[in-house]
Design an enzyme around this catalytic site. Sequence first.
Site, PDB file in Angstrom:
ATOM      1  N   PRO A 227       2.595  -9.426 -10.023  1.00  0.00           N
ATOM      2  CA  PRO A 227       3.451  -9.802 -10.990  1.00  0.00           C
ATOM      3  C   PRO A 227       3.874  -8.614 -11.878  1.00  0.00           C
ATOM      4  CG  PRO A 227       1.091 -10.005 -11.673  1.00  0.00           C
ATOM      5  CD  PRO A 227       1.042  -9.700 -10.258  1.00  0.00           C
TER       6      PRO A 227
ATOM      7  N   GLU B 103       0.981  -1.197  -0.036  1.00  0.00           N
ATOM      8  CA  GLU B 103      -0.108  -0.150   0.019  1.00  0.00           C
ATOM      9  C   GLU B 103       0.816   1.098  -0.065  1.00  0.00           C
ATOM     10  OE1 GLU B 103      -2.350  -3.416   1.977  1.00  0.00           O
ATOM     11  OE2 GLU B 103      -0.115  -2.460   2.184  1.00  0.00           O
TER      12      GLU B 103
END
Length: 446
Positions: free
Chosen positions: A347, A72
């Site tokens: 990813p 975050e």
Amino acid sequence: MNTRSAPGWRAALPLLAWRTVTTAASPLLPLWLARRARRGKEDAARLHERRGEGAERPSSPLLWLHGASVGESQSALPLIEALAAARPNLHFLLTTGTVTAARLLAQRLPPSLAARVQHRFVPLDVPAHAARFLDGWRPDAAVFIESEIWPNLILAATARNVPMALVNARVSARSAQGWGRMPAVAQQLFGAFRLVIAQTELDAARLRALGAASAEAWGNLKFAARPLPAAEPALAALRAAIGARPVLLAASTHPGEEAQIAMAHDLLGSRLPYLLTIIAPRHPERGPAIAAELAAFPLALRSTGALPEPETSIYIADTLGELGLLYRLAGAALVGGSLVPHGGQNPLEAARLGCPILLGPHTANFTVIADRLLGAGAAIRVEDSAALAEAAALVLTDFLRARSMTSAAARIAADAGALPERMAAAIETLLPAPSSPEAGAAAGPG
């Protein structure tokens, strides 16, 4: 229900109970924090920040952003960069709940922003701590990232007329079900946000059902992050040590994955006898335990200062903040947290650095982007050690296949590039007008 009015009794009673419980528990929290500090989970020198102390509010407008942990807080950096470019006099307070996030922020914060961004550990959700924090910092607006819903902190900010946004928001089915059992409480808390931007349409629908009537889906801010950095001297030293050996990286691994990766390395021995497998655990402190588990293999730990020798089969990169270095070295990378039911890591960190992507069966944390990568031929799904070995052999020996994968992945990563600027423009509407900087000065809101 008007979410800006006093809450009905259905919301008031549970929130009052939470306020009472957290207040009653507050005398015990210093012991809990001290224990966490001994385990490296807190910064012992900064425990006062968890009580809401340590405010150093600048005289200029101040935006408070909060992200729980590494993902975050790192996704907040492009947003901060966009807001800083749009508002030259705006300063930022970024709070996190983990030591790792604080360390990485110090490493990755652009030098041009260092004077405008302060980090603090978020106060514990105790009424007195929340009040002390907000009265000290007096933010002009607040941005909560993803799913950090702390009742006392949110209600205290609401009481002080701090405009709040919830961005990159996500709500799992389980979490939505839990909040759904307390609809009045959910309405009071989620309805307190003036701006709600969700990652997906499903997240937005769940948020609207919980009380965030205006929730919209714009995409995932994590997909817009800048490429991970790498220190050039460290990169050069590793390249020299590895030489021409093929490299398989297992990035951000979780318990239960390392043994499967080692098995895949063993299966690849006949086809790639000089293969170097690098394991970078999500939590670097697990390095010695992983080394003990894989003691049958010739290995080295990066935390000891060792570089891979010619006889090293597995190199455990148990250090912090070096994935950018490792992705630049690897010919293929398994994105961790996906061989076990964790949900997978991001990813696109590999995609931005031109590293072919392998994904295990568990990618629920990044379903949308994983599906796009797989559908475009930019990633390969592997179900187990045998499949991992097959996919790694294919990518590490077929240059054209690897180049095709990285090109497709780069296009997908580039698609999300404009999101920080769009989100910054929306957040700006919560701030004092640029023509009236005194509105955001030391007096703050409320």
